[in-house]
Design a protein around this motif. Structure first.
Motif, PDB file in Angstrom:
ATOM      1  N   LYS A   1       0.833  -1.204   0.000  1.00 45.98           N
ATOM      2  CA  LYS A   1       0.000   0.000   0.000  1.00 45.98           C
ATOM      3  C   LYS A   1       0.871   1.258   0.000  1.00 45.98           C
ATOM      4  O   LYS A   1       0.573   2.226  -0.696  1.00 45.98           O
ATOM      5  N   GLU A   2       1.959   1.238   0.775  1.00 44.64           N
ATOM      6  CA  GLU A   2       2.875   2.378   0.829  1.00 44.64           C
ATOM      7  C   GLU A   2       3.550   2.624  -0.517  1.00 44.64           C
ATOM      8  O   GLU A   2       3.783   3.764  -0.900  1.00 44.64           O
TER       9      GLU A   2
ATOM     10  N   GLN B   1      -4.155   2.264  -4.818  1.00 43.45           N
ATOM     11  CA  GLN B   1      -3.580   2.174  -3.480  1.00 43.45           C
ATOM     12  C   GLN B   1      -4.642   1.779  -2.442  1.00 43.45           C
ATOM     13  O   GLN B   1      -4.343   1.087  -1.475  1.00 43.45           O
ATOM     14  N   ASP B   2      -5.858   2.198  -2.649  1.00 37.43           N
ATOM     15  CA  ASP B   2      -6.945   1.890  -1.712  1.00 37.43           C
ATOM     16  C   ASP B   2      -7.515   0.486  -1.919  1.00 37.43           C
ATOM     17  O   ASP B   2      -8.355   0.042  -1.125  1.00 37.43           O
ATOM     18  N   ASN B   3      -7.090  -0.200  -2.960  1.00 39.77           N
ATOM     19  CA  ASN B   3      -7.606  -1.529  -3.263  1.00 39.77           C
ATOM     20  C   ASN B   3      -6.682  -2.666  -2.826  1.00 39.77           C
ATOM     21  O   ASN B   3      -6.944  -3.817  -3.115  1.00 39.77           O
ATOM     22  N   VAL B   4      -5.596  -2.351  -2.135  1.00 35.51           N
ATOM     23  CA  VAL B   4      -4.701  -3.392  -1.632  1.00 35.51           C
ATOM     24  C   VAL B   4      -5.426  -4.118  -0.497  1.00 35.51           C
ATOM     25  O   VAL B   4      -5.935  -3.489   0.424  1.00 35.51           O
TER      26      VAL B   4
ATOM     27  N   GLY C   1      -4.103 -22.954   4.841  1.00 34.86           N
ATOM     28  CA  GLY C   1      -2.914 -22.427   5.495  1.00 34.86           C
ATOM     29  C   GLY C   1      -2.224 -21.330   4.711  1.00 34.86           C
ATOM     30  O   GLY C   1      -1.269 -20.733   5.184  1.00 34.86           O
ATOM     31  N   SER C   2      -2.700 -21.050   3.517  1.00 34.30           N
ATOM     32  CA  SER C   2      -2.113 -19.995   2.687  1.00 34.30           C
ATOM     33  C   SER C   2      -2.859 -18.680   2.905  1.00 34.30           C
ATOM     34  O   SER C   2      -4.005 -18.679   3.331  1.00 34.30           O
ATOM     35  N   SER C   3      -2.204 -17.585   2.589  1.00 35.96           N
ATOM     36  CA  SER C   3      -2.838 -16.275   2.591  1.00 35.96           C
ATOM     37  C   SER C   3      -2.506 -15.589   1.275  1.00 35.96           C
ATOM     38  O   SER C   3      -1.512 -15.915   0.633  1.00 35.96           O
ATOM     39  N   THR C   4      -3.337 -14.643   0.887  1.00 33.73           N
ATOM     40  CA  THR C   4      -3.202 -13.987  -0.406  1.00 33.73           C
ATOM     41  C   THR C   4      -3.207 -12.475  -0.225  1.00 33.73           C
ATOM     42  O   THR C   4      -3.979 -11.953   0.574  1.00 33.73           O
ATOM     43  N   VAL C   5      -2.358 -11.790  -0.979  1.00 36.35           N
ATOM     44  CA  VAL C   5      -2.318 -10.328  -0.994  1.00 36.35           C
ATOM     45  C   VAL C   5      -2.503  -9.892  -2.431  1.00 36.35           C
ATOM     46  O   VAL C   5      -1.918 -10.473  -3.343  1.00 36.35           O
TER      47      VAL C   5
ATOM     48  N   LYS D   1     -10.235  -6.272  -7.970  1.00 36.31           N
ATOM     49  CA  LYS D   1     -10.647  -5.995  -9.346  1.00 36.31           C
ATOM     50  C   LYS D   1      -9.712  -5.041 -10.083  1.00 36.31           C
ATOM     51  O   LYS D   1      -9.802  -4.883 -11.280  1.00 36.31           O
ATOM     52  N   LYS D   2      -8.803  -4.399  -9.359  1.00 39.94           N
ATOM     53  CA  LYS D   2      -7.853  -3.475  -9.977  1.00 39.94           C
ATOM     54  C   LYS D   2      -6.498  -4.126 -10.253  1.00 39.94           C
ATOM     55  O   LYS D   2      -5.530  -3.456 -10.576  1.00 39.94           O
TER      56      LYS D   2
END
Length: 129
Positions: free
Chosen positions: A40-41, A57-60, A73-77, A81-82
């Motif tokens: 985001k930064e 930046q606001d869609n992270v 056990g996984s995570s997603t970043v 839609k952007k």
């Protein structure tokens, strides 16, 4: 001590040290939270006002499941839609040079992500406060 005793001892250690799916999920979520903040930064912010989706930046966002929503056990970043816009900015196009901001953030924040995951592991498995 024979081979069977050694293997039994190792299996007992593994049960205590190797995290289960719930613990992995909490660990990777801690890392995903750190990566999402760093991303985001670093995400460029345009002066254009997109009423429908807002700024990139606001869609992270992050989630404590894999990309399909499976709790393994996984995570997603990512950008939701952007994501296609982030790809254009990161990889570039014929008319726009690449910025590689996503690649750089992944590389530069790997230590911080690992540290967050390790702290979650220590707290959950070893009981560290």
């Amino acid at each position: 001590m024979d081979f069977e005793d050694i293997m039994t001892g190792l299996s007992n250690i593994d049960e205590k040290v190797i995290p289960d799916t719930t613990t992995k999920r909490k660990m990777t979520e801690a890392g995903a939270k750190v990566l999402a903040e760093k991303l985001k930064e670093a995400t460029p912010r345009t002066k254009h006002n997109d009423v429908k989706y807002g700024h990139l930046q606001d869609n992270v966002a992050y989630q404590d499941t894999d990309i399909d929503g499976e709790e393994n056990g996984s995570s997603t970043v990512g950008y939701g839609k952007k994501a296609y816009v982030a790809r254009f900015l990161n990889d570039g196009t014929v008319k726009m040079p690449a910025t590689h901001f996503v690649d750089n953030v992944r590389r530069e924040s790997s230590d911080a992500v690992f540290k967050a995951q390790r702290e979650a592991y220590d707290k959950l498995i070893r009981g560290d406060q």
